[in-house]
Write a protein that holds these residues in place. Sequence first.
Motif, PDB file in Angstrom:
ATOM      1  N   MET A   1       0.839  -1.181   0.000  1.00 26.82           N
ATOM      2  CA  MET A   1       0.000   0.000   0.000  1.00 26.82           C
ATOM      3  C   MET A   1       0.885   1.245   0.000  1.00 26.82           C
ATOM      4  O   MET A   1       1.790   1.385   0.798  1.00 26.82           O
ATOM      5  N   SER A   2       0.631   2.159  -0.916  1.00 29.98           N
ATOM      6  CA  SER A   2       1.460   3.357  -1.009  1.00 29.98           C
ATOM      7  C   SER A   2       1.007   4.389   0.021  1.00 29.98           C
ATOM      8  O   SER A   2      -0.122   4.400   0.483  1.00 29.98           O
ATOM      9  N   ALA A   3       1.921   5.274   0.362  1.00 31.38           N
ATOM     10  CA  ALA A   3       1.629   6.320   1.333  1.00 31.38           C
ATOM     11  C   ALA A   3       0.622   7.300   0.746  1.00 31.38           C
ATOM     12  O   ALA A   3       0.624   7.569  -0.457  1.00 31.38           O
ATOM     13  N   GLN A   4      -0.212   7.835   1.608  1.00 32.68           N
ATOM     14  CA  GLN A   4      -1.173   8.825   1.157  1.00 32.68           C
ATOM     15  C   GLN A   4      -0.442  10.090   0.735  1.00 32.68           C
ATOM     16  O   GLN A   4       0.511  10.501   1.391  1.00 32.68           O
ATOM     17  N   PRO A   5      -0.895  10.718  -0.354  1.00 28.58           N
ATOM     18  CA  PRO A   5      -0.295  11.993  -0.747  1.00 28.58           C
ATOM     19  C   PRO A   5      -0.619  13.049   0.303  1.00 28.58           C
ATOM     20  O   PRO A   5      -1.742  13.127   0.784  1.00 28.58           O
ATOM     21  N   TRP A   6       0.360  13.805   0.694  1.00 29.40           N
ATOM     22  CA  TRP A   6       0.184  14.781   1.756  1.00 29.40           C
ATOM     23  C   TRP A   6      -0.066  16.159   1.167  1.00 29.40           C
ATOM     24  O   TRP A   6       0.747  16.672   0.398  1.00 29.40           O
ATOM     25  N   PRO A   7      -1.186  16.810   1.514  1.00 33.57           N
ATOM     26  CA  PRO A   7      -1.417  18.166   1.016  1.00 33.57           C
ATOM     27  C   PRO A   7      -0.544  19.162   1.777  1.00 33.57           C
ATOM     28  O   PRO A   7      -0.391  19.056   2.991  1.00 33.57           O
ATOM     29  N   VAL A   8       0.053  20.092   1.051  1.00 31.62           N
ATOM     30  CA  VAL A   8       0.849  21.131   1.708  1.00 31.62           C
ATOM     31  C   VAL A   8       0.096  22.454   1.755  1.00 31.62           C
ATOM     32  O   VAL A   8       0.437  23.335   2.540  1.00 31.62           O
ATOM     33  N   LYS A   9      -0.941  22.593   0.912  1.00 30.24           N
ATOM     34  CA  LYS A   9      -1.739  23.817   0.923  1.00 30.24           C
ATOM     35  C   LYS A   9      -3.127  23.523   0.360  1.00 30.24           C
ATOM     36  O   LYS A   9      -3.252  22.949  -0.717  1.00 30.24           O
ATOM     37  N   LEU A  10      -4.145  23.919   1.119  1.00 30.97           N
ATOM     38  CA  LEU A  10      -5.534  23.830   0.672  1.00 30.97           C
ATOM     39  C   LEU A  10      -6.110  25.232   0.722  1.00 30.97           C
ATOM     40  O   LEU A  10      -6.080  25.882   1.774  1.00 30.97           O
ATOM     41  N   THR A  11      -6.615  25.720  -0.407  1.00 30.60           N
ATOM     42  CA  THR A  11      -7.143  27.072  -0.492  1.00 30.60           C
ATOM     43  C   THR A  11      -8.593  27.015  -0.938  1.00 30.60           C
ATOM     44  O   THR A  11      -8.891  26.510  -2.034  1.00 30.60           O
ATOM     45  N   PHE A  12      -9.481  27.512  -0.092  1.00 29.84           N
ATOM     46  CA  PHE A  12     -10.893  27.601  -0.444  1.00 29.84           C
ATOM     47  C   PHE A  12     -11.129  28.974  -1.055  1.00 29.84           C
ATOM     48  O   PHE A  12     -10.951  29.987  -0.395  1.00 29.84           O
ATOM     49  N   ARG A  13     -11.505  28.974  -2.330  1.00 30.15           N
ATOM     50  CA  ARG A  13     -11.722  30.226  -3.064  1.00 30.15           C
ATOM     51  C   ARG A  13     -13.229  30.459  -3.198  1.00 30.15           C
ATOM     52  O   ARG A  13     -13.852  29.927  -4.115  1.00 30.15           O
ATOM     53  N   ALA A  14     -13.778  31.220  -2.259  1.00 32.30           N
ATOM     54  CA  ALA A  14     -15.227  31.430  -2.196  1.00 32.30           C
ATOM     55  C   ALA A  14     -15.766  32.081  -3.469  1.00 32.30           C
ATOM     56  O   ALA A  14     -16.813  31.677  -3.973  1.00 32.30           O
ATOM     57  N   GLY A  15     -15.063  33.072  -3.994  1.00 33.38           N
ATOM     58  CA  GLY A  15     -15.533  33.762  -5.196  1.00 33.38           C
ATOM     59  C   GLY A  15     -15.622  32.846  -6.403  1.00 33.38           C
ATOM     60  O   GLY A  15     -16.544  32.951  -7.208  1.00 33.38           O
ATOM     61  N   ALA A  16     -14.675  31.933  -6.529  1.00 30.12           N
ATOM     62  CA  ALA A  16     -14.656  30.988  -7.645  1.00 30.12           C
ATOM     63  C   ALA A  16     -15.399  29.699  -7.300  1.00 30.12           C
ATOM     64  O   ALA A  16     -15.555  28.838  -8.153  1.00 30.12           O
ATOM     65  N   GLN A  17     -15.832  29.556  -6.053  1.00 25.67           N
ATOM     66  CA  GLN A  17     -16.522  28.363  -5.563  1.00 25.67           C
ATOM     67  C   GLN A  17     -15.710  27.104  -5.857  1.00 25.67           C
ATOM     68  O   GLN A  17     -16.209  26.128  -6.414  1.00 25.67           O
ATOM     69  N   GLU A  18     -14.434  27.126  -5.431  1.00 28.33           N
ATOM     70  CA  GLU A  18     -13.579  25.973  -5.688  1.00 28.33           C
ATOM     71  C   GLU A  18     -12.534  25.805  -4.586  1.00 28.33           C
ATOM     72  O   GLU A  18     -12.214  26.747  -3.865  1.00 28.33           O
ATOM     73  N   LEU A  19     -12.040  24.573  -4.501  1.00 27.32           N
ATOM     74  CA  LEU A  19     -10.940  24.234  -3.613  1.00 27.32           C
ATOM     75  C   LEU A  19      -9.719  23.980  -4.479  1.00 27.32           C
ATOM     76  O   LEU A  19      -9.784  23.216  -5.452  1.00 27.32           O
ATOM     77  N   VAL A  20      -8.610  24.631  -4.142  1.00 33.35           N
ATOM     78  CA  VAL A  20      -7.335  24.404  -4.819  1.00 33.35           C
ATOM     79  C   VAL A  20      -6.447  23.651  -3.838  1.00 33.35           C
ATOM     80  O   VAL A  20      -6.291  24.073  -2.689  1.00 33.35           O
ATOM     81  N   ALA A  21      -5.883  22.525  -4.281  1.00 33.97           N
ATOM     82  CA  ALA A  21      -5.037  21.699  -3.420  1.00 33.97           C
ATOM     83  C   ALA A  21      -3.661  21.551  -4.038  1.00 33.97           C
ATOM     84  O   ALA A  21      -3.538  21.303  -5.242  1.00 33.97           O
ATOM     85  N   GLU A  22      -2.628  21.722  -3.213  1.00 35.00           N
ATOM     86  CA  GLU A  22      -1.247  21.512  -3.626  1.00 35.00           C
ATOM     87  C   GLU A  22      -0.676  20.401  -2.751  1.00 35.00           C
ATOM     88  O   GLU A  22      -0.884  20.389  -1.532  1.00 35.00           O
ATOM     89  N   PHE A  23       0.052  19.454  -3.378  1.00 35.58           N
ATOM     90  CA  PHE A  23       0.581  18.305  -2.666  1.00 35.58           C
ATOM     91  C   PHE A  23       2.105  18.339  -2.631  1.00 35.58           C
ATOM     92  O   PHE A  23       2.745  18.996  -3.453  1.00 35.58           O
ATOM     93  N   GLU A  24       2.667  17.588  -1.673  1.00 36.54           N
ATOM     94  CA  GLU A  24       4.112  17.622  -1.438  1.00 36.54           C
ATOM     95  C   GLU A  24       4.946  17.168  -2.636  1.00 36.54           C
ATOM     96  O   GLU A  24       6.109  17.523  -2.736  1.00 36.54           O
ATOM     97  N   ASP A  25       4.357  16.426  -3.562  1.00 32.64           N
ATOM     98  CA  ASP A  25       5.106  15.986  -4.744  1.00 32.64           C
ATOM     99  C   ASP A  25       5.063  17.009  -5.880  1.00 32.64           C
ATOM    100  O   ASP A  25       5.509  16.741  -6.984  1.00 32.64           O
ATOM    101  N   GLY A  26       4.501  18.207  -5.590  1.00 32.17           N
ATOM    102  CA  GLY A  26       4.460  19.269  -6.592  1.00 32.17           C
ATOM    103  C   GLY A  26       3.199  19.279  -7.438  1.00 32.17           C
ATOM    104  O   GLY A  26       2.962  20.224  -8.177  1.00 32.17           O
ATOM    105  N   ARG A  27       2.378  18.244  -7.337  1.00 30.38           N
ATOM    106  CA  ARG A  27       1.127  18.207  -8.107  1.00 30.38           C
ATOM    107  C   ARG A  27       0.105  19.125  -7.452  1.00 30.38           C
ATOM    108  O   ARG A  27       0.076  19.283  -6.232  1.00 30.38           O
ATOM    109  N   ALA A  28      -0.747  19.723  -8.269  1.00 25.81           N
ATOM    110  CA  ALA A  28      -1.785  20.618  -7.777  1.00 25.81           C
ATOM    111  C   ALA A  28      -2.997  20.509  -8.687  1.00 25.81           C
ATOM    112  O   ALA A  28      -2.892  20.093  -9.846  1.00 25.81           O
TER     113      ALA A  28
END
Length: 101
Positions: free
Chosen positions: A1-28
């Motif tokens: 079983m692989s390790a869970q990807p760890w989020p380094v930043k979660l941004t809730f953008r109310a105006g755009a009604q979206e969640l932006v997530a950035e992970f430790e491996d550089g993926r977003a």
Amino acid sequence: MSAQPWPVKLTFRAGAQELVAEFEDGRAGRVDYRTLRLESPSAEVQGHGRGPKPPPPVVPEDIRVLKAEPVGRYAMRLFFSDGHSSGLYTWNILRSLTVGD
């Protein structure tokens, strides 16, 4: 079983009604609030046990995330403007919804 990807930043953008997530491996990535609500990992949305998945909930286009609370070190509980708050979004689920892998 692989390790869970760890989020380094979660941004809730109310105006755009979206969640932006950035992970430790550089993926977003991002996911709109409506999709978050439609894909809630709760039993109410996903079904109970092995039975068929229930019909999708009726979710307003202007759904909002009112609050987010960490659950241990593995998940987040979201509180939506329609009163739904029973799903626990693990880091794997959030990665799948935002990045897609």
